[in-house]
Scaffold this motif. Sequence first.
Motif, PDB file in Angstrom:
ATOM      1  N   GLY A 195       0.792  -1.218   0.000  1.00  0.00           N
ATOM      2  CA  GLY A 195       0.000   0.000   0.000  1.00  0.00           C
ATOM      3  C   GLY A 195       0.830   1.277   0.000  1.00  0.00           C
ATOM      4  N   ALA A 196       0.142   2.386   0.285  1.00  0.00           N
ATOM      5  CA  ALA A 196       0.748   3.724   0.203  1.00  0.00           C
ATOM      6  C   ALA A 196       1.435   4.054   1.518  1.00  0.00           C
ATOM      7  CB  ALA A 196      -0.328   4.755  -0.118  1.00  0.00           C
ATOM      8  N   LEU A 197       2.699   3.640   1.645  1.00  0.00           N
ATOM      9  CA  LEU A 197       3.423   3.826   2.899  1.00  0.00           C
ATOM     10  C   LEU A 197       4.564   4.827   2.809  1.00  0.00           C
ATOM     11  CD1 LEU A 197       3.689   0.056   3.875  1.00  0.00           C
ATOM     12  CD2 LEU A 197       2.228   1.758   4.979  1.00  0.00           C
ATOM     13  N   TYR A 198       5.185   4.956   1.633  1.00  0.00           N
ATOM     14  CA  TYR A 198       6.430   5.695   1.529  1.00  0.00           C
ATOM     15  C   TYR A 198       6.336   6.860   0.538  1.00  0.00           C
ATOM     16  CZ  TYR A 198       8.118   1.398   3.703  1.00  0.00           C
ATOM     17  OH  TYR A 198       8.282   0.329   4.539  1.00  0.00           O
ATOM     18  N   LYS A 199       7.129   7.884   0.815  1.00  0.00           N
ATOM     19  CA  LYS A 199       7.298   8.984  -0.122  1.00  0.00           C
ATOM     20  C   LYS A 199       8.326   8.582  -1.179  1.00  0.00           C
ATOM     21  CE  LYS A 199       6.574  12.399   3.571  1.00  0.00           C
ATOM     22  NZ  LYS A 199       7.176  13.529   4.328  1.00  0.00           N
ATOM     23  N   LYS A 200       8.502   9.461  -2.173  1.00  0.00           N
ATOM     24  CA  LYS A 200       9.465   9.159  -3.235  1.00  0.00           C
ATOM     25  C   LYS A 200      10.887   9.068  -2.695  1.00  0.00           C
ATOM     26  CE  LYS A 200       6.765  11.165  -7.021  1.00  0.00           C
ATOM     27  NZ  LYS A 200       6.731  12.205  -8.096  1.00  0.00           N
ATOM     28  N   ASN A 201      11.175   9.803  -1.624  1.00  0.00           N
ATOM     29  CA  ASN A 201      12.529   9.769  -1.052  1.00  0.00           C
ATOM     30  C   ASN A 201      12.761   8.572  -0.130  1.00  0.00           C
ATOM     31  OD1 ASN A 201      11.056  10.444   1.220  1.00  0.00           O
ATOM     32  ND2 ASN A 201      11.951  12.487   1.464  1.00  0.00           N
ATOM     33  N   GLY A 202      11.754   7.689  -0.026  1.00  0.00           N
ATOM     34  CA  GLY A 202      11.905   6.490   0.778  1.00  0.00           C
ATOM     35  C   GLY A 202      11.447   6.625   2.215  1.00  0.00           C
ATOM     36  N   LYS A 203      11.114   7.840   2.650  1.00  0.00           N
ATOM     37  CA  LYS A 203      10.642   8.049   4.013  1.00  0.00           C
ATOM     38  C   LYS A 203       9.153   7.725   4.096  1.00  0.00           C
ATOM     39  CE  LYS A 203      14.005  11.592   5.316  1.00  0.00           C
ATOM     40  NZ  LYS A 203      14.193  12.963   5.866  1.00  0.00           N
ATOM     41  N   TYR A 204       8.692   7.477   5.321  1.00  0.00           N
ATOM     42  CA  TYR A 204       7.281   7.142   5.513  1.00  0.00           C
ATOM     43  C   TYR A 204       6.387   8.325   5.163  1.00  0.00           C
ATOM     44  CZ  TYR A 204       8.597   2.906   8.051  1.00  0.00           C
ATOM     45  OH  TYR A 204       9.109   1.673   8.404  1.00  0.00           O
ATOM     46  N   GLN A 205       5.207   8.024   4.635  1.00  0.00           N
ATOM     47  CA  GLN A 205       4.227   9.051   4.334  1.00  0.00           C
ATOM     48  C   GLN A 205       3.758   9.755   5.604  1.00  0.00           C
ATOM     49  OE1 GLN A 205       2.918  10.186   1.511  1.00  0.00           O
ATOM     50  NE2 GLN A 205       3.107   8.631  -0.079  1.00  0.00           N
ATOM     51  N   LEU A 206       3.566   8.982   6.683  1.00  0.00           N
ATOM     52  CA  LEU A 206       2.966   9.509   7.897  1.00  0.00           C
ATOM     53  C   LEU A 206       3.994   9.662   9.005  1.00  0.00           C
ATOM     54  CD1 LEU A 206      -0.391   7.475   8.127  1.00  0.00           C
ATOM     55  CD2 LEU A 206       0.105   9.573   6.864  1.00  0.00           C
ATOM     56  N   TYR A 207       3.912  10.777   9.737  1.00  0.00           N
ATOM     57  CA  TYR A 207       4.743  10.959  10.915  1.00  0.00           C
ATOM     58  C   TYR A 207       4.427   9.903  11.967  1.00  0.00           C
ATOM     59  CZ  TYR A 207       6.596  15.468   9.390  1.00  0.00           C
ATOM     60  OH  TYR A 207       7.245  16.458   8.716  1.00  0.00           O
ATOM     61  N   THR A 208       3.166   9.463  12.009  1.00  0.00           N
ATOM     62  CA  THR A 208       2.768   8.442  12.973  1.00  0.00           C
ATOM     63  C   THR A 208       3.620   7.193  12.815  1.00  0.00           C
ATOM     64  OG1 THR A 208       0.499   9.238  12.819  1.00  0.00           O
ATOM     65  CG2 THR A 208       0.825   7.107  13.858  1.00  0.00           C
ATOM     66  N   VAL A 209       3.786   6.729  11.589  1.00  0.00           N
ATOM     67  CA  VAL A 209       4.560   5.511  11.343  1.00  0.00           C
ATOM     68  C   VAL A 209       6.040   5.761  11.593  1.00  0.00           C
ATOM     69  CG1 VAL A 209       5.112   3.738   9.631  1.00  0.00           C
ATOM     70  CG2 VAL A 209       2.837   4.767   9.659  1.00  0.00           C
ATOM     71  N   GLU A 210       6.514   6.947  11.224  1.00  0.00           N
ATOM     72  CA  GLU A 210       7.905   7.305  11.482  1.00  0.00           C
ATOM     73  C   GLU A 210       8.203   7.271  12.981  1.00  0.00           C
ATOM     74  OE1 GLU A 210      10.615  11.317  11.049  1.00  0.00           O
ATOM     75  OE2 GLU A 210       9.157  10.879   9.472  1.00  0.00           O
ATOM     76  N   MET A 211       7.270   7.818  13.787  1.00  0.00           N
ATOM     77  CA  MET A 211       7.467   7.828  15.226  1.00  0.00           C
ATOM     78  C   MET A 211       7.358   6.418  15.801  1.00  0.00           C
ATOM     79  SD  MET A 211       8.316   9.963  17.548  1.00  0.00           S
ATOM     80  CE  MET A 211       7.871  11.559  16.872  1.00  0.00           C
ATOM     81  N   PHE A 212       6.506   5.601  15.209  1.00  0.00           N
ATOM     82  CA  PHE A 212       6.419   4.204  15.624  1.00  0.00           C
ATOM     83  C   PHE A 212       7.780   3.538  15.495  1.00  0.00           C
ATOM     84  CE2 PHE A 212       6.332  -0.179  14.291  1.00  0.00           C
ATOM     85  CZ  PHE A 212       5.521  -0.794  15.225  1.00  0.00           C
ATOM     86  N   ASP A 213       8.441   3.752  14.367  1.00  0.00           N
ATOM     87  CA  ASP A 213       9.758   3.165  14.153  1.00  0.00           C
ATOM     88  C   ASP A 213      10.723   3.610  15.240  1.00  0.00           C
ATOM     89  OD1 ASP A 213       9.777   1.374  12.112  1.00  0.00           O
ATOM     90  OD2 ASP A 213      11.069   2.543  10.799  1.00  0.00           O
ATOM     91  N   TYR A 214      10.647   4.883  15.609  1.00  0.00           N
ATOM     92  CA  TYR A 214      11.544   5.397  16.642  1.00  0.00           C
ATOM     93  C   TYR A 214      11.289   4.715  17.985  1.00  0.00           C
ATOM     94  CZ  TYR A 214      12.912   8.287  20.548  1.00  0.00           C
ATOM     95  OH  TYR A 214      13.389   8.707  21.754  1.00  0.00           O
ATOM     96  N   ILE A 215      10.023   4.597  18.363  1.00  0.00           N
ATOM     97  CA  ILE A 215       9.712   4.070  19.686  1.00  0.00           C
ATOM     98  C   ILE A 215       9.936   2.571  19.767  1.00  0.00           C
ATOM     99  CG2 ILE A 215       7.927   3.794  21.437  1.00  0.00           C
ATOM    100  CD1 ILE A 215       6.532   6.197  20.314  1.00  0.00           C
ATOM    101  N   PHE A 216       9.389   1.828  18.817  1.00  0.00           N
ATOM    102  CA  PHE A 216       9.297   0.381  18.981  1.00  0.00           C
ATOM    103  C   PHE A 216      10.277  -0.412  18.125  1.00  0.00           C
ATOM    104  CE2 PHE A 216       5.090   2.048  20.154  1.00  0.00           C
ATOM    105  CZ  PHE A 216       5.139   1.702  21.489  1.00  0.00           C
ATOM    106  N   MET A 217      11.044   0.253  17.274  1.00  0.00           N
ATOM    107  CA  MET A 217      12.101  -0.447  16.557  1.00  0.00           C
ATOM    108  C   MET A 217      13.462  -0.054  17.113  1.00  0.00           C
ATOM    109  SD  MET A 217      11.094  -2.581  14.254  1.00  0.00           S
ATOM    110  CE  MET A 217      12.486  -2.682  13.137  1.00  0.00           C
TER     111      MET A 217
END
Length: 312
Positions: A118-140
Amino acid sequence: MMIKKLLLILLLVTGFGNVNAQQIDRFNPDTIKTIQLDSVINIKSHKLNAQDFIDAMLADTSFYKAFRNMKRYAFTAENRIYTYDKKNKVNGKIYRKLRHSNNGKNHKIDYIAKQDSGALYKKNGKYQLYTVEMFDYIFMNAYNSDFVAGDGVPGPGGKNESYKDKLKTLIFRPGTKVKGIPFISGKTEIFSPDMKQFYLYQFARGTYLDSIPVYRFKIIQKPSSADGDVMIRELTTIFDTRTFQILGRYIDMKFNNLFVGFNVQMNIELNRFNGELLPTKISYQGNWDIPFHAEERASFLIVHKDYEKESP
């Protein structure tokens, strides 16, 4: 951009539903679902009162240390993340099954399964949503980052309090004031004289995970109060009756004005392994919307299992 990041940090300790609706049935993040309640109790008969629970919540360090304890264990994590469009249809999925190893000072993650769609990433490879980006920070990255560094529980902070410290304070010391979040900082301080008037306290006894006797202390918004009076609609905490340690926490927050709208819920559950408290389940669902930015809708479910003590 700064305001957006600050607000996202706040909202990441809550859950997902439509801003103008009650709750979308996604992961149903509620500790109460894991508890079989016996009955509502007269807390005075147990020689306790509301202030005892409030004091315990503000003084507690075990909940925070449960996350630090993970550094001494290998464990398996299953992470499921969903993002949604404006009609609440899933438009992005992330699944990860990971084996974390913390042998000595070396942290290692092995991917057992990994699937994105699905629609998860921007063209530069970063996540579309800050929510998912912050998830990576906290739980990964949490297990080998300064998210859990240091022995102290996060404090209320000052004007230079970092984004990470704000996040830690909201998760591990709910009810205290978090400075630097525009428009709503004071509404997080629900035990202050100004905010207490808007809440009711409820008590019950029950059994957590089929065997652990617990108290449930629920702080809920008074029906007579207006939506704009509070930001935290409910804060439920589960206490082990034998030790008074916190085993679970559920937060429901909703707010809407000209600058921001959100409706989010988050649940965290712990259990004991080798006598130590460790996280077992984290669930989150929520929507948030800031003018001139795309609305974000997401949910996630994290399950930790197969803990094994490793060498220091």
